[in-house]
Design an enzyme around this catalytic site. Structure first.
Site, PDB file in Angstrom:
ATOM      1  CD  GLU A   5       9.039  -6.049   7.144  1.00  0.00           C
ATOM      2  OE1 GLU A   5       8.824  -4.935   6.602  1.00  0.00           O
ATOM      3  OE2 GLU A   5       8.783  -6.284   8.337  1.00  0.00           O
ATOM      4  CE  LYS A  33      -3.458   2.427   2.699  1.00  0.00           C
ATOM      5  NZ  LYS A  33      -4.341   2.473   3.845  1.00  0.00           N
ATOM      6  N   GLY A  35      -4.803  -1.533   5.003  1.00  0.00           N
ATOM      7  CA  GLY A  35      -4.040  -2.704   4.540  1.00  0.00           C
ATOM      8  C   GLY A  35      -4.737  -4.012   4.853  1.00  0.00           C
ATOM      9  NE  ARG A  36      -6.512  -3.339  11.004  1.00  0.00           N
ATOM     10  CZ  ARG A  36      -5.828  -2.200  11.112  1.00  0.00           C
ATOM     11  NH1 ARG A  36      -4.668  -2.063  10.488  1.00  0.00           N
ATOM     12  NH2 ARG A  36      -6.285  -1.204  11.835  1.00  0.00           N
ATOM     13  CE  LYS A  81       5.840  -0.930  10.024  1.00  0.00           C
ATOM     14  NZ  LYS A  81       4.833  -0.287   9.178  1.00  0.00           N
ATOM     15  CG  HIS A 116      -4.624 -34.801  17.344  1.00  0.00           C
ATOM     16  ND1 HIS A 116      -4.784 -36.035  17.945  1.00  0.00           N
ATOM     17  CD2 HIS A 116      -5.659 -34.658  16.484  1.00  0.00           C
ATOM     18  CE1 HIS A 116      -5.863 -36.621  17.433  1.00  0.00           C
ATOM     19  NE2 HIS A 116      -6.423 -35.813  16.550  1.00  0.00           N
ATOM     20  CD  GLU A 145      -1.902  -3.987  11.486  1.00  0.00           C
ATOM     21  OE1 GLU A 145      -0.699  -4.302  11.568  1.00  0.00           O
ATOM     22  OE2 GLU A 145      -2.488  -3.875  10.393  1.00  0.00           O
TER      23      GLU A 145
HETATM   24  O1  F6P Z   1       3.201  -2.994   9.798  1.00  0.00           O
HETATM   25  C1  F6P Z   1       1.838  -3.014   9.667  1.00  0.00           C
HETATM   26  C2  F6P Z   1       1.376  -2.666   8.287  1.00  0.00           C
HETATM   27  O2  F6P Z   1       1.357  -1.302   8.121  1.00  0.00           O
HETATM   28  C3  F6P Z   1       0.017  -3.264   8.017  1.00  0.00           C
HETATM   29  O3  F6P Z   1      -1.017  -2.516   8.491  1.00  0.00           O
HETATM   30  C4  F6P Z   1       0.051  -3.463   6.548  1.00  0.00           C
HETATM   31  O4  F6P Z   1      -0.914  -4.373   6.143  1.00  0.00           O
HETATM   32  C5  F6P Z   1       1.457  -3.938   6.343  1.00  0.00           C
HETATM   33  O5  F6P Z   1       2.210  -3.223   7.292  1.00  0.00           O
HETATM   34  C6  F6P Z   1       2.019  -3.778   4.975  1.00  0.00           C
HETATM   35  O6  F6P Z   1       2.053  -2.452   4.559  1.00  0.00           O
HETATM   36  P1  F6P Z   1       2.225  -2.061   3.044  1.00  0.00           P
HETATM   37  O7  F6P Z   1       1.128  -2.664   2.272  1.00  0.00           O
HETATM   38  O8  F6P Z   1       2.194  -0.574   3.021  1.00  0.00           O
HETATM   39  O9  F6P Z   1       3.549  -2.596   2.567  1.00  0.00           O
END
Ligand code: F6P
Length: 563
Positions: free
Chosen positions: A212, A206, A265-266, A515, A382, A351
């Protein structure tokens, strides 16, 4: 002014019910299932095994009314800027309107301009998905893509990854894969068996600033370039709200599919973030998933509170958390293909509702979001079910179960599998609710021929307290529409809880500090002298990480590495 607490409002009911076993509640009312279950919108929810009664239920409904839940719901659905800390509207529900998805006439939905931009962009990304499936969008040598890799994390990974597993029987396009973790092992292991010359890579972010995703994307682009060289652009596409950043990354604008800041995002599976899924299942199935979710939205918008499935689920959540004081919520899909559903819900729920301040910044009056976890049944039985049945903490459980399963290995064998699955799901919620008393256990052991000493030694160990709450959610079968309904159900459940707690479910400031700290730690990993300002623990760990000797090669002298 102190905001009245939900726990206080529910305390008399909680005290009354604490002393009343679920066995008693069931024996007092033979119609308990009819009273505390609701079948509508393609789902059946049975909450009769929750530890509540009519009075407690009415008190919960009163709390929903007192919180102006219906008004809050309408404010969300019509696009008011309810995400106050980020100054944004919350319009993921608008992503599932239009294009032949039937909506009730009249107001109540997002502004027409918003729905139009959503529909235009959806046409673009679904057309792209179809072209990839047909081979019209192809690898640089003109051959069709066999594999698609989605690089993203959190909401840019969990939704499409969960859904493409859930809908495996409907996946008839290229194979889709997901890379999320900045641990290089994720990319190494995912790409090991793939041919870069046949692989399309989707960078899903987003913000397009996520460490990452950018780290993985740079590595995967280099992996592509090593095979296809300067034609790498035809193996890349992006899903983002940040068009400047996607351009700077070198992705052509016609291969960027966007969404908007009113989609959290979620909550973004329904947007271009769903492209990997759309490539896997195709436009028609993707639209069925949106239509399923929209049907649930319509139900949420129109059903009275006491027959409104997300409201019911949200009030159960409030009861578990603020009435009973529970903190653990297990989600157990008796459906292997929903294996990632608990992980998806972890982000959605934790979140959103892992907050300690109200919308106005004052401390909350109540405990908020619960610890969500889960695994598919029967596997979970289990592993951690032992604690659920006999541990000292009470775990509230949601059980998800389909009336039918999709597909079978050998014709005619599927029914036996499904019968066993269903029997186990029903048995577990029954055992949780009713348990087995020590005298019942003694009797059972004696019937089975146990000696007196065995009975004396083991009957306590083999007894079950019961009185442990669960809610069962039934659906017909796990198809795209059902998946859409289930996700929307939980989205709105989380929202309902947030309204009663007075918190903003749509920001996530709690993920920021780590972060920021990671950014300051990275230079110290290259040069431990830069760790000077850190605490002793962090400094000690950095020093240990920078030593040449293996950690496992300790001589056992007790050297703490601080000299
Ligand atoms: O670290 C949390 C977050 O901001 C989430 O809310 C989001 O889904 C995820 O990181 C990924 O963010 P992006 O889509 O901006 O890479």
């Amino acid at each position: 002014m102190r905001v009245p607490s939900l726990a206080d409002a529910l305390s008399a009911h909680a005290a009354r019910l604490a002393a009343t076993h679920l066995r008693t509640l069931f024996s007092q009312d033979v119609h308990r299932f009819e009273r505390f279950s609701c079948q509508t919108a393609g789902l059946l929810i049975d909450w009769s095994k929750e530890k509540l009664d009519e009075e407690a239920w009415q008190a919960l409904l009163d709390l929903a009314k007192a919180a102006d839940l219906e008004q809050a719901r309408d404010a969300m659905l019509t696009g008011e800027p309810i995400n106050s800390t980020e100054g944004r509207a919350v319009l993921h529900t608008a992503l599932r309107t239009g294009d032949g998805i039937s909506s009730p006439k009249g107001g109540g939905w997002a502004p027409a301009a918003v729905r139009q931009e959503i529909s235009d962009e959806r046409d673009r990304f679904l057309a792209f998905a179809e072209q990839v499936r047909e081979g019209a969008v192809a690898a640089c040598d003109g051959a069709p893509f066999t594999d698609v890799v989605n690089i993203g994390i959190g909401g840019s990974d969990l939704g499409p990854a969960m859904a493409s597993r859930a809908l495996a029987p409907f996946c008839d396009g290229p194979n889709v894969h997901f890379i999320a973790n900045v641990d290089g092992a994720d990319a190494v292991d995912t790409l090991r068996s793939l041919d870069p010359a046949r692989t399309l890579v989707l960078v899903a972010s987003k913000t397009f600033t996520t460490l990452e995703t950018l780290t993985n994307s740079r590595s995967v682009r280099a992996w592509l370039e090593a095979s296809v060289g300067e034609k790498v652009g035809s193996h890349l596409a992006a899903l983002s709200t940040n068009l400047d950043a996607t351009t700077a990354f070198g992705i052509a604008p016609e291969r960027v599919f966007c969404f908007w800041d009113y989609v959290g995002g979620r909550y973004s599976l329904w947007s271009a973030i769903g492209l990997a899924l759309a490539i896997a299942i195709g436009r028609t199935r993707f639209m069925e998933m949106l239509a399923g979710a929209h049907a649930l939205d319509v139900h949420f918008a129109q059903a009275p509170l006491d027959a409104n499935l997300p409201v019911i689920l949200g009030l159960i959540g409030i009861w578990r958390r603020n009435g009973m004081g529970l903190s653990a919520h297990a989600v157990i899909p008796y459906e292997e293909r929903l294996a990632r559903f608990p992980a998806y819900l972890q982000q959605l729920d934790m979140e959103s509702n892992g907050k300690a301040v109200r919308r106005d910044g004052t401390p909350v009056s109540d405990r908020t979001g619960m610890l969500v976890f889960g695994e598919p049944g029967t596997n979970a039985q289990h592993s951690f079910f032992q604690l659920c049945h006999q541990g000292t903490d009470i775990v509230a459980m949601d059980v998800l179960l389909g009336r039918h399963s999709v597909g079978e290995l050998v014709e005619g064998r599927g029914a036996e599998h499904h019968r066993n699955l269903v029997a186990n799901a029903l048995a577990q919620t029954r055992a949780l609710a009713f348990g087995r008393t020590q005298s019942e256990t003694r009797e059972q052991m004696e019937t089975e021929g146990a000696s007196g000493s065995e009975v004396a030694a083991l009957s306590a160990h083999k007894s079950f307290p019961g009185d442990r709450p669960s809610t069962t959610i039934l659906y017909d079968q796990l198809d795209p529409a059902t998946l859409g309904r289930l996700i929307a159900l939980y989205e709105h459940k989380v929202f309902v809880e947030s309204v009663l707690w007075g918190i903003n479910a749509f920001d996530q400031w709690g993920v920021e500090l780590g972060k920021v700290m990671a950014k300051s730690i990275t230079p110290a990993l290259d040069d431990p002298h830069k760790a000077g300002a850190f605490d002793a623990s962090t400094k000690g760990l950095i020093a240990a990480l920078s030593q040449d000797a293996d950690i496992g090669a300790s001589d056992g002298s007790g050297d703490r590495g601080d000299g």
